[in-house]
Design a protein around this motif. Structure first.
Motif, PDB file in Angstrom:
ATOM      1  N   VAL A  11      -7.494   0.404  11.426  1.00  0.00           N
ATOM      2  CA  VAL A  11      -6.995   1.489  11.443  1.00  0.00           C
ATOM      3  C   VAL A  11      -8.120   2.498  12.455  1.00  0.00           C
ATOM      4  O   VAL A  11      -7.225   3.109  13.261  1.00  0.00           O
ATOM      5  CB  VAL A  11      -7.130   2.098  10.492  1.00  0.00           C
ATOM      6  N   ARG A  14      -6.509   1.497  15.798  1.00  0.00           N
ATOM      7  CA  ARG A  14      -4.974   2.348  15.758  1.00  0.00           C
ATOM      8  C   ARG A  14      -5.122   3.281  16.345  1.00  0.00           C
ATOM      9  O   ARG A  14      -3.908   4.511  17.142  1.00  0.00           O
ATOM     10  CB  ARG A  14      -4.192   1.939  14.927  1.00  0.00           C
ATOM     11  N   VAL A  15      -6.284   4.280  15.361  1.00  0.00           N
ATOM     12  CA  VAL A  15      -6.397   5.821  15.416  1.00  0.00           C
ATOM     13  C   VAL A  15      -7.651   5.994  17.011  1.00  0.00           C
ATOM     14  O   VAL A  15      -7.401   7.617  17.227  1.00  0.00           O
ATOM     15  CB  VAL A  15      -7.116   6.729  14.550  1.00  0.00           C
ATOM     16  N   THR A 252      -0.118   2.791   4.527  1.00  0.00           N
ATOM     17  CA  THR A 252       0.272   4.367   5.517  1.00  0.00           C
ATOM     18  C   THR A 252       1.555   4.372   5.806  1.00  0.00           C
ATOM     19  O   THR A 252       1.932   3.263   6.783  1.00  0.00           O
ATOM     20  CB  THR A 252      -0.899   3.946   6.219  1.00  0.00           C
ATOM     21  N   GLU A 253       1.615   4.938   6.528  1.00  0.00           N
ATOM     22  CA  GLU A 253       3.044   5.123   7.744  1.00  0.00           C
ATOM     23  C   GLU A 253       2.112   6.023   8.400  1.00  0.00           C
ATOM     24  O   GLU A 253       2.130   7.512   8.188  1.00  0.00           O
ATOM     25  CB  GLU A 253       3.867   6.411   6.864  1.00  0.00           C
ATOM     26  N   PHE A 254       2.374   5.213  10.152  1.00  0.00           N
ATOM     27  CA  PHE A 254       2.100   6.466  11.009  1.00  0.00           C
ATOM     28  C   PHE A 254       2.949   7.097  11.263  1.00  0.00           C
ATOM     29  O   PHE A 254       4.049   5.945  12.060  1.00  0.00           O
ATOM     30  CB  PHE A 254       1.124   4.765  11.933  1.00  0.00           C
ATOM     31  N   GLY A 258      -0.993  10.706  16.001  1.00  0.00           N
ATOM     32  CA  GLY A 258      -1.754   9.132  15.280  1.00  0.00           C
ATOM     33  C   GLY A 258      -2.036  10.076  13.832  1.00  0.00           C
ATOM     34  O   GLY A 258      -3.236   9.336  13.387  1.00  0.00           O
ATOM     35  N   ARG A 260      -0.464  10.552  10.048  1.00  0.00           N
ATOM     36  CA  ARG A 260      -0.902   9.318   9.060  1.00  0.00           C
ATOM     37  C   ARG A 260      -0.439  10.228   7.640  1.00  0.00           C
ATOM     38  O   ARG A 260      -0.512  11.104   7.546  1.00  0.00           O
ATOM     39  CB  ARG A 260      -1.956   8.709   9.292  1.00  0.00           C
TER      40      ARG A 260
END
Length: 293
Positions: A11, A14-15, A252-254, A258, A260
């Motif tokens: 995570v 990704r962020v 979690t839905e991204f 960025g 969430r």
């Protein structure tokens, strides 16, 4: 510095906050500093998260006179008392070896501290050997003052597998809740979520969603959910002292930029009005709370 597991690292990557997470992580240690010990001794509440005997995660609240939680060693806290009868964690919080996550949060000062570790049953309560101890910033914490300790109460008033209409209204009105998650080696973490009333949306009697606001960049909660979808939520009604506990699964839905959101599916519900509960004043909302869309 904590050894982030692959879920949190994924995570963070990704962020785009791996470097920030590494910096923040240096403050995490299995040690209770003197200032943290003094803070603990002043608090009338302790939030505790763990898995029950069936593997469901729950988040519970212990209440006591300040001093009921205290540091007895640099890596150990002792708790006098237990969760009330009927609480989903009543059995496991009396069982040695239980992995737990805790939060001590002071609404009077907007300070909070997290301590995760392993429980040991003791006469009159339990102790926790710390593995992770760290403070969080005051973001999204609403300010409140204690009003009254209420001696009487009905205990557990409702159990179910979906929210009732009254419980749905309580969730929509909430400005604070706590969430327990778990990860590799059964490490358990309890975290705080806050915002303006309405930041938690009720999609149906068995489904909730909320935005994941910017925090400390560690992504312990979202990282845990990537490895294990189980979660336990606690919605305290600060003004009445009532508790709403939910156990279920979350993902979690991204989104773009960025952003969430977390989607939670309810599997079990416990609503309680315990004796010995503490009532608090109406809130002074955190200036960090984002406006609702």
């Amino acid at each position: 510095m904590p050894e982030y597991h692959w879920g949190s690292l994924a995570v963070q990557e990704r962020v785009g906050v791996r470097e920030a997470a590494a910096h923040v992580g240096r403050s995490v240690a299995p040690r209770i500093k003197e200032v943290a010990a003094a803070f603990l001794a002043q608090q009338p509440h302790l939030v505790v998260g763990a898995a029950d005997a069936h593997g469901r995660l729950w988040t519970s609240l212990l209440t006591g006179a300040p001093g009921f939680v205290r540091a007895t060693a640099p890596d150990r806290i002792a708790v006098v008392g237990a969760v009330p009868d009927g609480d989903p964690l009543a059995g496991v919080l009396a069982t040695g070896g239980t992995r737990v996550g805790t939060i001590s949060l002071d609404p009077r000062t907007r300070r909070r501290m997290r301590l995760n570790g392993t429980l040991e049953a003791t006469p009159g309560g339990f102790a926790i050997t710390a593995e992770q101890v760290f403070a969080n910033c005051p973001k999204y914490l609403q300010k409140r003052q204690p009003v009254q300790l209420v001696a009487e109460g009905a205990g557990v008033v409702r159990r179910g597998y979906a929210l009732t209409p009254d419980q749905e209204r309580a969730v929509r009105a909430a400005d604070t809740f706590f969430v327990t998650t778990t990860a590799e080696a059964d490490r358990v973490d309890a975290s705080h979520r806050g915002g303006l009333p309405g930041f938690v949306e009720v999609l149906s009697p068995t489904e909730l969603t909320w935005p994941d606001y910017p925090g400390n960049a560690m992504f312990l909660t979202l990282g845990n959910l990537l490895t294990d979808a189980r979660a336990g939520l606690l919605f305290p009604d600060w003004e009445s002292g009532a508790l709403l506990q939910l156990s279920g699964r979350a993902e979690t839905e991204f989104g773009p930029g960025g952003s969430r959101r977390v989607r939670f599916r309810v599997e079990a519900v416990v609503e309680s009005v315990h004796p010995g509960r503490l009532r608090w004043s109406t809130p002074e909302y955190s200036p960090a709370n984002p406006a609702l869309p």
